[in-house]
Design an enzyme around this catalytic site. Structure first.
Site, mmCIF file in Angstrom:
data_model
loop_
_atom_site.group_PDB
_atom_site.id
_atom_site.type_symbol
_atom_site.label_atom_id
_atom_site.label_comp_id
_atom_site.label_asym_id
_atom_site.label_seq_id
_atom_site.Cartn_x
_atom_site.Cartn_y
_atom_site.Cartn_z
ATOM 1 N N SER A 1 8.608 -22.889 53.596
ATOM 2 C CA SER A 1 7.918 -23.911 54.388
ATOM 3 C C SER A 1 8.912 -24.964 54.845
ATOM 4 C CB SER A 1 6.842 -24.614 53.541
ATOM 5 O OG SER A 1 5.828 -23.717 53.161
ATOM 6 N N ARG B 1 -2.175 -17.989 47.113
ATOM 7 C CA ARG B 1 -1.773 -19.347 46.719
ATOM 8 C C ARG B 1 -2.807 -19.863 45.737
ATOM 9 N NH1 ARG B 1 -2.683 -24.801 48.247
ATOM 10 N NH2 ARG B 1 -0.870 -26.061 47.723
ATOM 11 N N LYS C 1 -4.594 -29.152 51.904
ATOM 12 C CA LYS C 1 -3.343 -29.523 51.246
ATOM 13 C C LYS C 1 -3.084 -31.006 51.499
ATOM 14 C CE LYS C 1 1.093 -27.357 50.320
ATOM 15 N NZ LYS C 1 2.138 -26.438 50.787
#
Lengths: 214, 214
Positions: B111, B42, B140
């Protein structure tokens, strides 16, 4: 398979912020009515779903008009909407890998600002070059040092690839851009932020046509 | 063609900033030695060329070990390095379009944070769900509101898909995460920022194994 036809004369690069409340798609709609010949969707800010939605809306607008849509950097977005091509810079995916992913018939462009960037492994697989920036522009503050029209001419002398000139290019210096070796003018703010995108596109088209015939 | 096999038990999501001078690849190398079963690259920050280079280095490390590498969001990067799969969130490309681009055998994760996000058009084409965040995490900051283990249990009750639990998950609450319905634990900072990534991965693997057998 040969690459599909394209015309770099008036090359519009989108900018959603500059388009403001009018939006990217409506701005492009007005600009193509004035004579834009190729559209590049550039959006390094928004999330992928938004990019795909914008790209799909632009394809719906442009495909019936025969105007190619090229996606900046994002091969995934280009494949998702079956766009006409991809444009990459020196920090994006290597052109040879892009070519592998998009196939032989989609248009592939590469940004170069120096003759030393004309390396065979890249040049042999691309269809045109974006050359600049001629001047410093606020649209892309991290762009390479401006190269002036001399810089464009140096690259023109070093390759046979079609060239679209970028970076502070507008109607008043468009003739110089073509005379320095450009096949067309790439603009962002000149059209995206214009009160009348159609009128600006039309003026740019006239400048390019005059410079090429002159 | 069936999707290639994968094991969600100890699911590592990379973060280049948290890896610090040790770097992403070295951190992953140490973590897989401790028992990481799947790695997700990521990187919403760096340019595409850097992403492809990191992804290629991770493939070189992981493929001989039989540990899948999944790319967050970027289908283009996944295709460029022939990665094992893609993971998308609710603002990324729609799963059905991703499936079209990556083919039937690559792993596709999605997700979700609410039962209402389990829509058939998405769920029917994905192979597993990333469920969370359980807690708020600094990794996040724009993530959805934390759903707690009750939220995980609610999604567990609503689907048969494998689930990896994410968001503040670590060794001390790993058992609760598995008991709430998870098939594995997804971690970022717990491993990426660890002094000893191998030790943390090993501890997490032990927690998951104990919770599943208990």
């Amino acid at each position: 398979m040969a690459v599909r036809p394209f015309d770099l004369s008036v090359y519009l690069i989108t900018d959603e912020t500059l388009a403001g409340p009018r939006g990217v798609v409506e701005t492009v709609r007005q600009a193509v009515a004035g004579g834009v010949t190729l559209v590049q969707l550039r959006d390094p800010v928004n999330k992928t779903r938004h990019l795909v939605e914008t790209a799909a809306a632009l394809m719906d607008l442009l495909r019936p008009l025969g105007i190619p849509l090229i996606i900046n950097d994002r091969v995934d977005v280009a494949l998702a909407v079956d766009a006409d091509g991809v444009h990459v810079g020196q920090s994006d995916m290597r052109p040879a890998k892009v070519r592998e992913l998009i196939g032989p018939d989609r248009i592939l462009g590469l940004s170069v600002s120096r003759v030393s960037e004309l390396v065979p492994e890249d040049i042999d697989v691309v269809d045109y070059l974006g050359v600049g920036p001629v001047y410093f522009t606020a649209t892309k503050p991290n762009a390479p040092t401006p190269i002036g029209f001399e810089g464009v001419a140096a690259i023109r002398a070093a390759t046979k690839l079609p060239i679209v000139v970028i970076g502070g290019v507008q109607a008043k210096n468009g003739e110089a851009a073509i005379r320095s070796g450009g096949d067309g003018l790439a603009v962002v703010s000149a059209i995206m932020a214009a009160d009348d995108p159609k009128a600006v596109a039309s003026e740019l088209a006239a400048v390019v046509a005059a410079a090429k015939s002159g």
